[in-house]
Scaffold this motif. Structure first.
Motif, PDB file in Angstrom:
ATOM      1  N   HIS A  70       0.828  -1.210   0.000  1.00  0.00           N
ATOM      2  CA  HIS A  70       0.000   0.000   0.000  1.00  0.00           C
ATOM      3  C   HIS A  70       0.865   1.264   0.000  1.00  0.00           C
ATOM      4  O   HIS A  70       0.550   2.232  -0.688  1.00  0.00           O
ATOM      5  CB  HIS A  70      -0.938   0.024   1.196  1.00  0.00           C
ATOM      6  CG  HIS A  70      -2.119  -0.881   1.098  1.00  0.00           C
ATOM      7  ND1 HIS A  70      -2.665  -1.322  -0.089  1.00  0.00           N
ATOM      8  CD2 HIS A  70      -2.889  -1.435   2.065  1.00  0.00           C
ATOM      9  CE1 HIS A  70      -3.704  -2.100   0.157  1.00  0.00           C
ATOM     10  NE2 HIS A  70      -3.859  -2.186   1.454  1.00  0.00           N
ATOM     11  N   TRP A  73       2.348   1.754  -3.377  1.00  0.00           N
ATOM     12  CA  TRP A  73       1.291   2.203  -4.269  1.00  0.00           C
ATOM     13  C   TRP A  73       0.988   3.681  -4.036  1.00  0.00           C
ATOM     14  O   TRP A  73       0.894   4.473  -4.977  1.00  0.00           O
ATOM     15  CB  TRP A  73       0.052   1.334  -4.062  1.00  0.00           C
ATOM     16  CG  TRP A  73      -1.109   1.700  -4.917  1.00  0.00           C
ATOM     17  CD1 TRP A  73      -1.214   1.597  -6.274  1.00  0.00           C
ATOM     18  CD2 TRP A  73      -2.347   2.248  -4.475  1.00  0.00           C
ATOM     19  NE1 TRP A  73      -2.445   2.036  -6.708  1.00  0.00           N
ATOM     20  CE2 TRP A  73      -3.162   2.442  -5.618  1.00  0.00           C
ATOM     21  CE3 TRP A  73      -2.855   2.576  -3.217  1.00  0.00           C
ATOM     22  CZ2 TRP A  73      -4.448   2.955  -5.535  1.00  0.00           C
ATOM     23  CZ3 TRP A  73      -4.135   3.086  -3.130  1.00  0.00           C
ATOM     24  CH2 TRP A  73      -4.914   3.264  -4.288  1.00  0.00           C
ATOM     25  N   TYR A  85       2.356  -6.880  -3.541  1.00  0.00           N
ATOM     26  CA  TYR A  85       1.008  -7.431  -3.689  1.00  0.00           C
ATOM     27  C   TYR A  85       1.076  -8.876  -4.187  1.00  0.00           C
ATOM     28  O   TYR A  85       0.288  -9.724  -3.767  1.00  0.00           O
ATOM     29  CB  TYR A  85       0.166  -6.601  -4.657  1.00  0.00           C
ATOM     30  CG  TYR A  85      -0.415  -5.341  -4.066  1.00  0.00           C
ATOM     31  CD1 TYR A  85      -1.179  -5.370  -2.900  1.00  0.00           C
ATOM     32  CD2 TYR A  85      -0.219  -4.109  -4.683  1.00  0.00           C
ATOM     33  CE1 TYR A  85      -1.717  -4.218  -2.364  1.00  0.00           C
ATOM     34  CE2 TYR A  85      -0.762  -2.946  -4.157  1.00  0.00           C
ATOM     35  CZ  TYR A  85      -1.505  -3.005  -2.995  1.00  0.00           C
ATOM     36  OH  TYR A  85      -2.037  -1.859  -2.474  1.00  0.00           O
ATOM     37  N   GLU A 100      -9.596 -10.190  -5.091  1.00  0.00           N
ATOM     38  CA  GLU A 100      -9.492  -8.734  -4.951  1.00  0.00           C
ATOM     39  C   GLU A 100      -8.056  -8.256  -5.152  1.00  0.00           C
ATOM     40  O   GLU A 100      -7.828  -7.245  -5.820  1.00  0.00           O
ATOM     41  CB  GLU A 100     -10.006  -8.294  -3.581  1.00  0.00           C
ATOM     42  CG  GLU A 100     -11.496  -8.408  -3.422  1.00  0.00           C
ATOM     43  CD  GLU A 100     -11.953  -8.097  -2.009  1.00  0.00           C
ATOM     44  OE1 GLU A 100     -11.174  -7.478  -1.243  1.00  0.00           O
ATOM     45  OE2 GLU A 100     -13.094  -8.457  -1.659  1.00  0.00           O
ATOM     46  N   HIS A 104      -6.641  -5.890  -8.102  1.00  0.00           N
ATOM     47  CA  HIS A 104      -5.911  -4.649  -7.787  1.00  0.00           C
ATOM     48  C   HIS A 104      -4.576  -4.620  -8.523  1.00  0.00           C
ATOM     49  O   HIS A 104      -4.189  -3.590  -9.079  1.00  0.00           O
ATOM     50  CB  HIS A 104      -5.714  -4.529  -6.268  1.00  0.00           C
ATOM     51  CG  HIS A 104      -5.172  -3.202  -5.856  1.00  0.00           C
ATOM     52  ND1 HIS A 104      -5.837  -2.029  -6.093  1.00  0.00           N
ATOM     53  CD2 HIS A 104      -4.022  -2.863  -5.240  1.00  0.00           C
ATOM     54  CE1 HIS A 104      -5.118  -1.008  -5.636  1.00  0.00           C
ATOM     55  NE2 HIS A 104      -4.023  -1.500  -5.121  1.00  0.00           N
ATOM     56  N   SER A 107      -5.185  -3.722 -12.036  1.00  0.00           N
ATOM     57  CA  SER A 107      -5.602  -2.322 -12.224  1.00  0.00           C
ATOM     58  C   SER A 107      -4.432  -1.356 -12.172  1.00  0.00           C
ATOM     59  O   SER A 107      -4.543  -0.242 -12.716  1.00  0.00           O
ATOM     60  CB  SER A 107      -6.656  -1.922 -11.185  1.00  0.00           C
ATOM     61  OG  SER A 107      -6.059  -1.717  -9.915  1.00  0.00           O
TER      62      SER A 107
END
Length: 109
Positions: A70, A73, A85, A100, A104, A107
């Motif tokens: 996170h 990111w 991730y 999920e 992510h 994406s």
């Protein structure tokens, strides 16, 4: 808040489980202050402790990878975010969460 957590590290230097939790808390405090460098340092320290100690709790390990991913990111370092991730994806056991995480990753590619 950071100072209180740092004091906790001094007084609980032999309790790896508590040190992991404290480094995660310090990382979260720095992350909220947008201090990426210190957030990452503390999250990575928590991960190092988890990997090298008896505090190798699977939930904590997943949280450590998630926290680091996170922050990368948030900082815009997408290759490092994807790396962490992906590590998280390999550790995750819940199929819905895995989906999920996979979505992510796709994406941000």
């Amino acid at each position: 808040a950071v100072e209180s957590f740092q004091l906790s590290l001094q007084y609980n230097s032999s309790n790896d489980e508590l040190r992991v939790t404290t480094h995660n808390s310090i990382g979260a405090a720095y992350r909220q202050m947008d201090d990426i460098e210190n957030a990452l340092w503390n999250y990575r320290r928590a991960l190092d402790l988890l990997v090298t100690s008896q505090a190798n709790d699977p939930d904590e390990l997943r949280a450590a990878y998630r926290n680091i991913a996170h922050v990368y990111w948030q900082a815009g370092d997408l290759s490092e975010a994807i790396h962490f991730y992906t590590q998280l994806l390999e550790l995750e056991t819940d199929e819905d969460v895995k989906r999920e995480i996979g979505e992510h990753i796709e994406s941000i590619r």
